[in-house]
Design a protein around this motif. Structure first.
Motif, short mmCIF file in Angstrom:
data_model
loop_
_atom_site.label_atom_id
_atom_site.label_comp_id
_atom_site.label_asym_id
_atom_site.label_seq_id
_atom_site.Cartn_x
_atom_site.Cartn_y
_atom_site.Cartn_z
N ASN A 74 0.52 -1.48 0.18
CA ASN A 74 0.34 -0.15 0.29
C ASN A 74 0.72 0.86 0.13
N ASP A 84 -3.19 1.42 -4.91
CA ASP A 84 -4.13 1.15 -6.04
C ASP A 84 -4.99 1.95 -7.56
N THR A 281 1.65 -7.43 -7.69
CA THR A 281 0.45 -7.35 -7.45
C THR A 281 -0.10 -8.20 -5.82
N TYR A 282 0.41 -9.37 -6.21
CA TYR A 282 -0.35 -10.42 -5.63
C TYR A 282 0.40 -10.41 -3.94
N GLY A 285 0.54 -7.09 -2.05
CA GLY A 285 -1.15 -6.83 -1.77
C GLY A 285 -0.55 -7.63 -0.58
N ARG A 357 -10.23 -11.88 1.36
CA ARG A 357 -10.06 -10.34 1.15
C ARG A 357 -10.53 -9.70 1.42
N TRP A 432 -2.71 -4.63 -10.99
CA TRP A 432 -2.57 -3.38 -10.08
C TRP A 432 -4.56 -2.93 -10.45
N ASP A 435 -6.89 -5.39 -8.71
CA ASP A 435 -6.67 -4.58 -7.38
C ASP A 435 -7.09 -3.80 -6.63
N TYR A 441 -7.59 -12.72 -3.13
CA TYR A 441 -6.13 -12.50 -3.23
C TYR A 441 -5.74 -14.57 -3.83
N MET A 444 -5.88 -14.57 -7.68
CA MET A 444 -4.80 -13.23 -8.00
C MET A 444 -4.14 -13.97 -8.08
#
Length: 502
Positions: A74, A84, A281-282, A285, A357, A432, A435, A441, A444
Protein backbone atom coordinates in the motif's frame (compact mmCIF):
# COMPACT_ATOMS: atom_id res chain seq x y z
CA UNK A 1 38.45 7.13 -47.43
CA UNK A 2 40.75 9.73 -45.84
CA UNK A 3 40.63 10.87 -42.23
CA UNK A 4 39.36 14.27 -43.40
CA UNK A 5 36.49 12.60 -45.26
CA UNK A 6 35.55 10.67 -42.18
CA UNK A 7 35.49 13.82 -40.11
CA UNK A 8 33.24 15.52 -42.63
CA UNK A 9 30.67 12.76 -42.29
CA UNK A 10 30.81 12.85 -38.49
CA UNK A 11 32.02 9.26 -38.29
CA UNK A 12 35.16 9.87 -36.25
CA UNK A 13 34.68 11.55 -32.90
CA UNK A 14 38.28 11.31 -31.59
CA UNK A 15 41.11 10.05 -33.75
CA UNK A 16 44.02 10.87 -31.42
CA UNK A 17 45.16 7.79 -29.53
CA UNK A 18 47.79 6.70 -27.07
CA UNK A 19 49.09 3.36 -25.94
CA UNK A 20 48.68 2.82 -22.20
CA UNK A 21 51.05 0.64 -20.14
CA UNK A 22 49.99 -3.00 -19.86
CA UNK A 23 47.19 -2.36 -22.34
CA UNK A 24 47.19 -4.38 -25.58
CA UNK A 25 44.81 -2.08 -27.48
CA UNK A 26 44.76 1.54 -28.56
CA UNK A 27 42.23 3.82 -26.84
CA UNK A 28 41.46 7.48 -27.63
CA UNK A 29 43.30 10.08 -25.57
CA UNK A 30 41.47 11.99 -22.85
CA UNK A 31 40.70 11.67 -19.17
CA UNK A 32 37.81 9.23 -19.61
CA UNK A 33 40.17 6.66 -21.21
CA UNK A 34 42.93 6.87 -18.57
CA UNK A 35 43.16 3.39 -17.07
CA UNK A 36 43.39 2.59 -13.36
CA UNK A 37 43.80 -0.70 -11.57
CA UNK A 38 41.14 -2.39 -9.45
CA UNK A 39 42.84 -5.55 -8.23
CA UNK A 40 44.14 -7.34 -11.33
CA UNK A 41 41.70 -5.56 -13.64
CA UNK A 42 42.28 -2.26 -15.42
CA UNK A 43 39.24 -0.10 -16.11
CA UNK A 44 38.57 3.46 -17.29
CA UNK A 45 35.70 5.88 -16.98
CA UNK A 46 34.28 5.23 -20.47
CA UNK A 47 34.39 1.45 -19.99
CA UNK A 48 31.35 -0.84 -19.75
CA UNK A 49 32.25 -1.73 -16.15
CA UNK A 50 32.26 1.85 -14.84
CA UNK A 51 29.17 2.80 -16.83
CA UNK A 52 27.30 -0.24 -15.52
CA UNK A 53 28.23 0.69 -11.95
CA UNK A 54 26.97 4.22 -12.48
CA UNK A 55 23.62 3.19 -13.97
CA UNK A 56 23.33 0.62 -11.15
CA UNK A 57 23.67 3.35 -8.54
CA UNK A 58 21.10 5.52 -10.34
CA UNK A 59 18.67 2.60 -10.14
CA UNK A 60 19.82 1.93 -6.56
CA UNK A 61 18.62 5.42 -5.60
CA UNK A 62 15.51 5.74 -7.78
CA UNK A 63 13.61 2.51 -8.61
CA UNK A 64 15.50 0.70 -5.82
CA UNK A 65 14.08 3.03 -3.18
CA UNK A 66 10.71 2.92 -4.95
CA UNK A 67 10.70 -0.87 -4.59
CA UNK A 68 11.63 -0.59 -0.93
CA UNK A 69 8.64 1.52 0.01
CA UNK A 70 6.25 -0.18 -2.41
CA UNK A 71 7.21 -3.55 -0.95
CA UNK A 72 5.87 -2.53 2.46
CA UNK A 73 2.41 -2.83 0.89
CA UNK A 74 0.00 0.00 0.00
CA UNK A 75 3.06 2.24 -0.47
CA UNK A 76 3.42 2.59 3.28
CA UNK A 77 -0.24 3.39 4.00
CA UNK A 78 -2.84 1.36 5.86
CA UNK A 79 -5.40 1.89 3.06
CA UNK A 80 -4.65 0.49 -0.43
CA UNK A 81 -6.91 2.97 -2.30
CA UNK A 82 -4.30 5.62 -3.16
CA UNK A 83 -1.65 3.04 -4.07
CA UNK A 84 -4.03 1.13 -6.35
CA UNK A 85 -5.12 4.26 -8.26
CA UNK A 86 -1.55 5.59 -8.52
CA UNK A 87 -0.11 2.28 -9.66
CA UNK A 88 -2.82 1.83 -12.28
CA UNK A 89 -1.97 5.27 -13.71
CA UNK A 90 1.75 4.57 -13.44
CA UNK A 91 1.77 1.29 -15.31
CA UNK A 92 -0.75 2.48 -17.91
CA UNK A 93 1.53 5.31 -19.08
CA UNK A 94 4.61 3.15 -18.48
CA UNK A 95 3.20 0.57 -20.91
CA UNK A 96 2.90 3.12 -23.73
CA UNK A 97 6.11 5.10 -23.15
CA UNK A 98 8.10 2.00 -22.24
CA UNK A 99 7.22 0.29 -25.53
CA UNK A 100 8.62 3.24 -27.50
CA UNK A 101 11.42 4.10 -25.05
CA UNK A 102 14.10 2.55 -27.28
CA UNK A 103 13.38 5.25 -29.85
CA UNK A 104 13.95 8.01 -27.27
CA UNK A 105 17.11 6.34 -25.95
CA UNK A 106 18.57 6.01 -29.44
CA UNK A 107 17.77 9.63 -30.28
CA UNK A 108 18.45 11.44 -26.98
CA UNK A 109 21.12 9.15 -25.51
CA UNK A 110 21.34 7.15 -22.30
CA UNK A 111 22.47 10.02 -20.06
CA UNK A 112 19.54 12.40 -20.65
CA UNK A 113 16.84 9.73 -20.63
CA UNK A 114 18.17 8.29 -17.36
CA UNK A 115 18.32 11.66 -15.60
CA UNK A 116 14.87 12.78 -16.68
CA UNK A 117 13.53 9.36 -15.79
CA UNK A 118 14.86 9.61 -12.25
CA UNK A 119 12.93 12.80 -11.46
CA UNK A 120 9.55 11.10 -11.58
CA UNK A 121 10.32 8.87 -8.60
CA UNK A 122 10.76 11.64 -6.03
CA UNK A 123 7.53 13.34 -7.17
CA UNK A 124 5.68 10.04 -6.83
CA UNK A 125 6.84 9.52 -3.23
CA UNK A 126 5.99 13.14 -2.40
CA UNK A 127 2.42 12.49 -3.54
CA UNK A 128 2.01 9.80 -0.88
CA UNK A 129 3.40 12.08 1.82
CA UNK A 130 0.82 14.64 0.68
CA UNK A 131 -1.96 12.03 0.71
CA UNK A 132 -1.10 10.98 4.28
CA UNK A 133 -1.99 14.52 5.41
CA UNK A 134 -4.62 15.71 2.91
CA UNK A 135 -6.23 12.61 1.42
CA UNK A 136 -5.76 14.15 -2.06
CA UNK A 137 -5.75 11.08 -4.32
CA UNK A 138 -5.74 13.23 -7.49
CA UNK A 139 -2.09 14.13 -6.85
CA UNK A 140 -1.28 10.41 -6.53
CA UNK A 141 -2.89 9.70 -9.90
CA UNK A 142 -1.04 12.58 -11.60
CA UNK A 143 2.27 11.54 -10.02
CA UNK A 144 1.66 7.94 -11.07
CA UNK A 145 1.05 8.93 -14.70
CA UNK A 146 4.17 11.14 -14.68
CA UNK A 147 6.29 8.38 -13.17
CA UNK A 148 5.08 6.01 -15.88
CA UNK A 149 6.59 8.33 -18.49
CA UNK A 150 9.81 8.80 -16.52
CA UNK A 151 10.24 5.15 -15.59
CA UNK A 152 9.68 4.08 -19.18
CA UNK A 153 12.59 6.24 -20.29
CA UNK A 154 14.84 5.24 -17.37
CA UNK A 155 14.38 1.51 -17.84
CA UNK A 156 14.76 1.73 -21.62
CA UNK A 157 18.14 3.41 -21.15
CA UNK A 158 19.18 0.98 -18.43
CA UNK A 159 18.29 -2.07 -20.50
CA UNK A 160 20.15 -0.75 -23.53
CA UNK A 161 23.34 -0.11 -21.55
CA UNK A 162 23.25 -3.41 -19.67
CA UNK A 163 22.66 -5.58 -22.74
CA UNK A 164 24.73 -3.81 -25.42
CA UNK A 165 27.90 -2.60 -23.69
CA UNK A 166 29.40 -5.76 -22.07
CA UNK A 167 31.06 -8.46 -24.15
CA UNK A 168 29.11 -11.64 -24.91
CA UNK A 169 31.07 -13.60 -22.31
CA UNK A 170 30.22 -11.14 -19.50
CA UNK A 171 26.53 -10.37 -20.00
CA UNK A 172 25.28 -12.64 -17.23
CA UNK A 173 27.84 -11.22 -14.83
CA UNK A 174 26.92 -7.64 -15.72
CA UNK A 175 23.22 -8.39 -15.22
CA UNK A 176 23.92 -9.92 -11.81
CA UNK A 177 26.06 -6.93 -10.80
CA UNK A 178 23.34 -4.52 -11.83
CA UNK A 179 20.56 -6.47 -10.13
CA UNK A 180 22.62 -6.83 -6.95
CA UNK A 181 23.45 -3.11 -6.66
CA UNK A 182 19.97 -2.04 -7.73
CA UNK A 183 18.33 -4.27 -5.12
CA UNK A 184 20.81 -3.22 -2.46
CA UNK A 185 18.99 0.10 -2.75
CA UNK A 186 15.73 -1.68 -1.97
CA UNK A 187 17.39 -3.49 0.96
CA UNK A 188 18.79 -0.28 2.45
CA UNK A 189 15.51 1.52 1.83
CA UNK A 190 13.66 -1.32 3.56
CA UNK A 191 16.08 -1.10 6.50
CA UNK A 192 15.33 2.63 6.75
CA UNK A 193 11.63 1.79 6.87
CA UNK A 194 12.23 -1.01 9.38
CA UNK A 195 14.38 1.20 11.63
CA UNK A 196 11.80 3.99 11.68
CA UNK A 197 8.87 1.66 12.20
CA UNK A 198 10.29 -1.07 14.45
CA UNK A 199 8.11 0.16 17.35
CA UNK A 200 5.25 1.25 15.13
CA UNK A 201 2.19 -0.96 15.54
CA UNK A 202 0.04 0.99 13.10
CA UNK A 203 -0.39 0.37 9.39
CA UNK A 204 1.39 3.47 7.98
CA UNK A 205 5.04 4.52 7.74
CA UNK A 206 6.27 7.79 9.28
CA UNK A 207 6.73 11.12 7.47
CA UNK A 208 10.49 10.81 7.96
CA UNK A 209 10.48 7.62 5.89
CA UNK A 210 8.93 9.42 2.92
CA UNK A 211 11.30 12.40 3.30
CA UNK A 212 14.39 10.17 3.30
CA UNK A 213 13.28 8.46 0.09
CA UNK A 214 12.61 11.78 -1.66
CA UNK A 215 16.13 13.08 -0.95
CA UNK A 216 17.80 9.87 -2.12
CA UNK A 217 15.79 9.79 -5.36
CA UNK A 218 16.77 13.36 -6.26
CA UNK A 219 20.42 12.36 -5.77
CA UNK A 220 19.94 9.47 -8.20
CA UNK A 221 18.64 11.78 -10.94
CA UNK A 222 21.71 14.01 -10.51
CA UNK A 223 24.19 11.11 -10.72
CA UNK A 224 22.65 10.08 -14.05
CA UNK A 225 23.96 13.30 -15.63
CA UNK A 226 27.53 12.04 -15.19
CA UNK A 227 27.07 8.88 -17.28
CA UNK A 228 28.94 9.15 -20.58
CA UNK A 229 27.27 8.75 -23.97
CA UNK A 230 27.31 5.27 -25.49
CA UNK A 231 29.34 6.29 -28.55
CA UNK A 232 32.27 7.13 -26.27
CA UNK A 233 32.39 3.71 -24.57
CA UNK A 234 35.36 1.46 -25.43
CA UNK A 235 35.33 -2.21 -24.38
CA UNK A 236 38.37 -4.05 -23.03
CA UNK A 237 39.11 -5.52 -26.46
CA UNK A 238 39.00 -2.04 -28.02
CA UNK A 239 35.63 -2.52 -29.75
CA UNK A 240 32.78 0.00 -29.65
CA UNK A 241 29.05 -0.28 -29.07
CA UNK A 242 27.02 -0.68 -32.27
CA UNK A 243 24.91 2.46 -32.77
CA UNK A 244 23.11 4.08 -35.69
CA UNK A 245 24.95 7.01 -37.20
CA UNK A 246 23.07 10.33 -37.06
CA UNK A 247 19.76 8.89 -35.78
CA UNK A 248 16.59 10.86 -36.50
CA UNK A 249 13.12 10.52 -35.00
CA UNK A 250 11.68 8.97 -38.14
CA UNK A 251 14.58 6.54 -38.59
CA UNK A 252 14.25 5.40 -34.98
CA UNK A 253 10.50 4.82 -35.17
CA UNK A 254 11.15 2.95 -38.40
CA UNK A 255 13.85 0.91 -36.63
CA UNK A 256 11.35 -0.01 -33.92
CA UNK A 257 9.00 -1.39 -36.56
CA UNK A 258 11.84 -3.17 -38.37
CA UNK A 259 12.78 -4.98 -35.16
CA UNK A 260 9.34 -6.57 -35.11
CA UNK A 261 9.16 -7.27 -38.85
CA UNK A 262 12.65 -8.71 -39.30
CA UNK A 263 12.67 -10.61 -35.99
CA UNK A 264 9.00 -11.54 -35.41
CA UNK A 265 10.02 -14.42 -33.16
CA UNK A 266 10.68 -11.86 -30.40
CA UNK A 267 6.90 -11.68 -29.95
CA UNK A 268 6.99 -15.19 -28.48
CA UNK A 269 8.76 -13.60 -25.51
CA UNK A 270 5.96 -11.06 -25.02
CA UNK A 271 3.97 -13.30 -22.60
CA UNK A 272 7.09 -13.56 -20.41
CA UNK A 273 7.44 -9.78 -20.60
CA UNK A 274 3.78 -9.41 -19.62
CA UNK A 275 4.10 -11.69 -16.61
CA UNK A 276 7.39 -10.31 -15.29
CA UNK A 277 5.81 -7.80 -12.88
CA UNK A 278 2.30 -9.11 -12.29
CA UNK A 279 3.37 -11.15 -9.26
CA UNK A 280 4.21 -7.94 -7.37
CA UNK A 281 0.51 -7.15 -7.06
CA UNK A 282 -0.26 -10.38 -5.24
CA UNK A 283 2.95 -10.52 -3.19
CA UNK A 284 2.96 -6.89 -2.04
CA UNK A 285 -0.80 -7.02 -1.49
CA UNK A 286 -0.53 -10.01 0.81
CA UNK A 287 2.39 -8.43 2.66
CA UNK A 288 0.48 -5.16 3.03
CA UNK A 289 -2.81 -6.65 4.18
CA UNK A 290 -1.87 -9.66 6.30
CA UNK A 291 1.05 -8.20 8.31
CA UNK A 292 1.72 -5.31 10.66
CA UNK A 293 4.01 -2.55 9.40
CA UNK A 294 7.19 -3.72 11.19
CA UNK A 295 6.72 -7.30 9.97
CA UNK A 296 6.01 -5.95 6.49
CA UNK A 297 9.26 -3.99 6.62
CA UNK A 298 11.25 -7.04 7.73
CA UNK A 299 9.66 -9.16 4.99
CA UNK A 300 10.66 -6.46 2.54
CA UNK A 301 14.32 -6.51 3.64
CA UNK A 302 14.49 -10.29 3.21
CA UNK A 303 12.64 -10.19 -0.12
CA UNK A 304 15.19 -7.85 -1.73
CA UNK A 305 18.14 -9.66 -0.15
CA UNK A 306 16.89 -12.84 -1.79
CA UNK A 307 16.75 -10.95 -5.09
CA UNK A 308 20.47 -10.20 -4.84
CA UNK A 309 21.22 -13.88 -4.24
CA UNK A 310 18.97 -14.96 -7.12
CA UNK A 311 20.60 -12.54 -9.57
CA UNK A 312 24.09 -13.62 -8.51
CA UNK A 313 23.31 -17.34 -8.88
CA UNK A 314 21.60 -17.05 -12.27
CA UNK A 315 23.89 -14.35 -13.68
CA UNK A 316 27.12 -16.22 -13.02
CA UNK A 317 25.68 -19.60 -14.04
CA UNK A 318 24.61 -18.09 -17.36
CA UNK A 319 28.24 -17.07 -18.01
CA UNK A 320 29.78 -20.48 -17.24
CA UNK A 321 32.71 -20.92 -19.60
CA UNK A 322 32.55 -24.73 -19.79
CA UNK A 323 29.15 -24.82 -21.51
CA UNK A 324 28.07 -23.51 -24.90
CA UNK A 325 25.69 -20.55 -24.82
CA UNK A 326 22.89 -22.57 -26.42
CA UNK A 327 23.15 -25.17 -23.65
CA UNK A 328 23.11 -22.51 -20.93
CA UNK A 329 20.03 -20.88 -22.47
CA UNK A 330 18.08 -24.16 -22.44
CA UNK A 331 19.24 -25.06 -18.93
CA UNK A 332 18.02 -21.68 -17.71
CA UNK A 333 14.58 -22.34 -19.19
CA UNK A 334 14.45 -25.71 -17.43
CA UNK A 335 15.47 -24.14 -14.12
CA UNK A 336 12.67 -21.58 -14.39
CA UNK A 337 10.14 -24.36 -15.01
CA UNK A 338 11.26 -26.14 -11.83
CA UNK A 339 11.21 -22.95 -9.74
CA UNK A 340 7.79 -21.94 -11.08
CA UNK A 341 6.15 -25.11 -9.83
CA UNK A 342 8.23 -25.57 -6.67
CA UNK A 343 7.97 -22.03 -5.25
CA UNK A 344 4.47 -21.21 -6.43
CA UNK A 345 3.32 -24.66 -5.38
CA UNK A 346 4.47 -23.78 -1.86
CA UNK A 347 2.68 -20.46 -2.21
CA UNK A 348 -0.56 -22.26 -3.07
CA UNK A 349 -0.26 -24.41 0.07
CA UNK A 350 -0.07 -21.19 2.14
CA UNK A 351 -2.72 -19.21 0.26
CA UNK A 352 -5.46 -21.84 0.51
CA UNK A 353 -5.22 -21.67 4.33
CA UNK A 354 -5.82 -17.89 4.47
CA UNK A 355 -9.10 -16.07 5.06
CA UNK A 356 -10.72 -14.21 2.17
CA UNK A 357 -9.61 -10.70 1.28
CA UNK A 358 -12.80 -9.04 2.49
CA UNK A 359 -12.36 -10.73 5.87
CA UNK A 360 -8.76 -9.66 6.39
CA UNK A 361 -9.63 -6.12 5.29
CA UNK A 362 -12.18 -5.86 8.10
CA UNK A 363 -9.86 -7.11 10.85
CA UNK A 364 -8.19 -4.82 13.40
CA UNK A 365 -4.46 -4.26 13.25
CA UNK A 366 -3.95 -6.36 16.37
CA UNK A 367 -5.14 -9.41 14.47
CA UNK A 368 -2.58 -9.06 11.68
CA UNK A 369 0.53 -11.24 11.67
CA UNK A 370 3.64 -9.97 13.47
CA UNK A 371 7.18 -11.32 13.62
CA UNK A 372 6.71 -12.57 17.19
CA UNK A 373 3.88 -14.91 16.12
CA UNK A 374 6.42 -17.54 15.03
CA UNK A 375 5.78 -20.93 13.45
CA UNK A 376 3.16 -21.24 10.75
CA UNK A 377 1.98 -17.64 11.07
CA UNK A 378 5.30 -15.95 10.40
CA UNK A 379 8.51 -18.03 10.09
CA UNK A 380 7.30 -20.34 7.32
CA UNK A 381 5.64 -17.56 5.27
CA UNK A 382 8.76 -15.42 5.78
CA UNK A 383 10.90 -18.01 3.95
CA UNK A 384 8.23 -18.33 1.25
CA UNK A 385 8.41 -14.57 0.74
CA UNK A 386 12.19 -14.80 0.40
CA UNK A 387 11.80 -17.48 -2.29
CA UNK A 388 9.39 -15.19 -4.13
CA UNK A 389 12.18 -12.59 -4.21
CA UNK A 390 14.70 -15.15 -5.47
CA UNK A 391 12.27 -16.18 -8.20
CA UNK A 392 11.72 -12.59 -9.33
CA UNK A 393 15.47 -12.03 -9.78
CA UNK A 394 15.85 -15.34 -11.63
CA UNK A 395 13.00 -14.44 -14.02
CA UNK A 396 14.29 -10.94 -14.79
CA UNK A 397 17.91 -12.07 -15.15
CA UNK A 398 16.91 -14.81 -17.59
CA UNK A 399 14.89 -12.43 -19.78
CA UNK A 400 17.66 -9.83 -19.94
CA UNK A 401 20.30 -12.47 -20.70
CA UNK A 402 18.20 -14.08 -23.43
CA UNK A 403 17.61 -10.70 -25.10
CA UNK A 404 21.30 -9.82 -24.76
CA UNK A 405 22.21 -13.17 -26.36
CA UNK A 406 20.19 -12.21 -29.43
CA UNK A 407 21.98 -8.94 -30.20
CA UNK A 408 24.99 -6.78 -29.26
CA UNK A 409 23.58 -3.72 -31.03
CA UNK A 410 22.77 -0.72 -28.88
CA UNK A 411 19.94 0.17 -31.25
CA UNK A 412 18.31 -3.28 -31.21
CA UNK A 413 18.75 -3.87 -27.48
CA UNK A 414 17.22 -0.45 -26.76
CA UNK A 415 14.17 -1.45 -28.80
CA UNK A 416 13.94 -4.86 -27.13
CA UNK A 417 14.28 -3.27 -23.70
CA UNK A 418 11.44 -0.94 -24.69
CA UNK A 419 9.24 -3.87 -25.74
CA UNK A 420 10.07 -5.59 -22.47
CA UNK A 421 9.28 -2.67 -20.17
CA UNK A 422 6.21 -1.58 -22.13
CA UNK A 423 4.55 -5.00 -22.15
CA UNK A 424 5.70 -5.67 -18.60
CA UNK A 425 3.97 -2.49 -17.49
CA UNK A 426 0.78 -3.37 -19.36
CA UNK A 427 0.59 -6.56 -17.34
CA UNK A 428 1.26 -4.68 -14.11
CA UNK A 429 -1.41 -2.06 -14.94
CA UNK A 430 -4.03 -4.77 -15.48
CA UNK A 431 -3.22 -6.55 -12.23
CA UNK A 432 -3.07 -3.37 -10.16
CA UNK A 433 -6.48 -2.49 -11.57
CA UNK A 434 -7.78 -5.93 -10.57
CA UNK A 435 -6.40 -5.28 -7.11
CA UNK A 436 -8.17 -1.93 -7.03
CA UNK A 437 -11.43 -3.72 -7.89
CA UNK A 438 -10.90 -5.97 -4.87
CA UNK A 439 -10.08 -9.24 -6.67
CA UNK A 440 -9.72 -12.05 -4.14
CA UNK A 441 -6.12 -13.02 -3.42
CA UNK A 442 -6.68 -16.70 -4.18
CA UNK A 443 -8.00 -15.86 -7.66
CA UNK A 444 -5.13 -13.41 -8.20
CA UNK A 445 -2.63 -16.06 -7.12
CA UNK A 446 -4.07 -18.60 -9.57
CA UNK A 447 -4.06 -16.14 -12.47
CA UNK A 448 -0.45 -15.13 -11.75
CA UNK A 449 0.82 -18.70 -11.48
CA UNK A 450 -0.99 -19.81 -14.62
CA UNK A 451 0.34 -16.92 -16.75
CA UNK A 452 3.90 -17.50 -15.54
CA UNK A 453 3.83 -21.20 -16.43
CA UNK A 454 2.12 -20.63 -19.77
CA UNK A 455 4.54 -17.90 -20.83
CA UNK A 456 7.50 -20.26 -20.37
CA UNK A 457 5.93 -22.74 -22.78
CA UNK A 458 5.32 -20.03 -25.38
CA UNK A 459 8.90 -18.73 -25.08
CA UNK A 460 10.50 -22.18 -25.41
CA UNK A 461 10.81 -22.15 -29.26
CA UNK A 462 12.82 -18.90 -29.11
CA UNK A 463 15.20 -20.31 -26.51
CA UNK A 464 15.69 -23.57 -28.40
CA UNK A 465 16.05 -22.27 -31.97
CA UNK A 466 16.84 -18.54 -31.99
CA UNK A 467 19.73 -18.28 -29.55
CA UNK A 468 23.10 -19.18 -31.09
CA UNK A 469 26.53 -19.66 -29.57
CA UNK A 470 27.63 -16.23 -30.83
CA UNK A 471 25.86 -13.21 -32.32
CA UNK A 472 26.12 -12.43 -36.04
CA UNK A 473 27.91 -9.07 -36.27
CA UNK A 474 26.80 -8.40 -39.86
CA UNK A 475 23.14 -8.81 -38.86
CA UNK A 476 23.56 -6.42 -35.93
CA UNK A 477 25.00 -3.78 -38.26
CA UNK A 478 22.07 -3.85 -40.69
CA UNK A 479 20.42 -0.44 -41.01
CA UNK A 480 22.86 1.35 -38.68
CA UNK A 481 25.24 2.86 -41.24
CA UNK A 482 28.12 1.34 -39.24
CA UNK A 483 30.73 -0.95 -40.76
CA UNK A 484 32.70 -3.75 -39.15
CA UNK A 485 35.75 -1.45 -39.08
CA UNK A 486 33.79 1.12 -37.04
CA UNK A 487 33.16 -1.21 -34.12
CA UNK A 488 35.76 -3.99 -34.03
CA UNK A 489 38.83 -3.96 -31.82
CA UNK A 490 41.82 -1.85 -32.72
CA UNK A 491 45.02 -3.68 -33.82
CA UNK A 492 47.03 -5.29 -31.03
CA UNK A 493 50.11 -3.40 -29.90
CA UNK A 494 53.17 -5.52 -29.15
CA UNK A 495 54.84 -3.31 -26.56
CA UNK A 496 57.52 -5.76 -25.50
CA UNK A 497 58.61 -6.44 -29.08
CA UNK A 498 58.91 -2.72 -29.73
CA UNK A 499 61.08 -2.27 -26.63
CA UNK A 500 63.36 -5.12 -27.64
CA UNK A 501 63.86 -3.68 -31.14
CA UNK A 502 64.92 -0.36 -29.63
Amino acid sequence: MTEADNKEQGQLRDVSTEVLPHDPVVRPSGWMYKGFRVGKKEIWYASPTVQLLMVSFVCFLCPGMFNAIQGTGNFGLDDPTAADHANTALYSTFAVVGFFSGTFVNKLGIRLTLSFGGLGYCIYVASFLCYAHTGNVAFNIFAGALLGVCAGLLWGAQGCLMMSQPSEADKGKFISWFWGIFNTGAVIGSLISLGQNVKNASGSVTDGTYAAFIVLMVLGAVIALFICDAEKVIREDGSKVILKKNPGWWSEFKGLWETLIKDPWVMLLFPMFFSSNIFYTYQFGVNGNYYQIRARSLNNVLYWLAQIIGAWVFGYCLDLKGLRRTVRAKACLGALFVLTFAIWGGGYAWQKQQVDRDVVSSKSFDDLYDWNDGGKKYIGPMFLYMFYGFYDAAWQTAIYWWMGAMSNSGRKTANMAGFYKGIQSAGAAIFWRLDGLGMDYTAMFGATWGILAGSLLIAAPVIFWKISDTTDLEKDLEGTGETVEDVVAAPQQHHLAEKESV
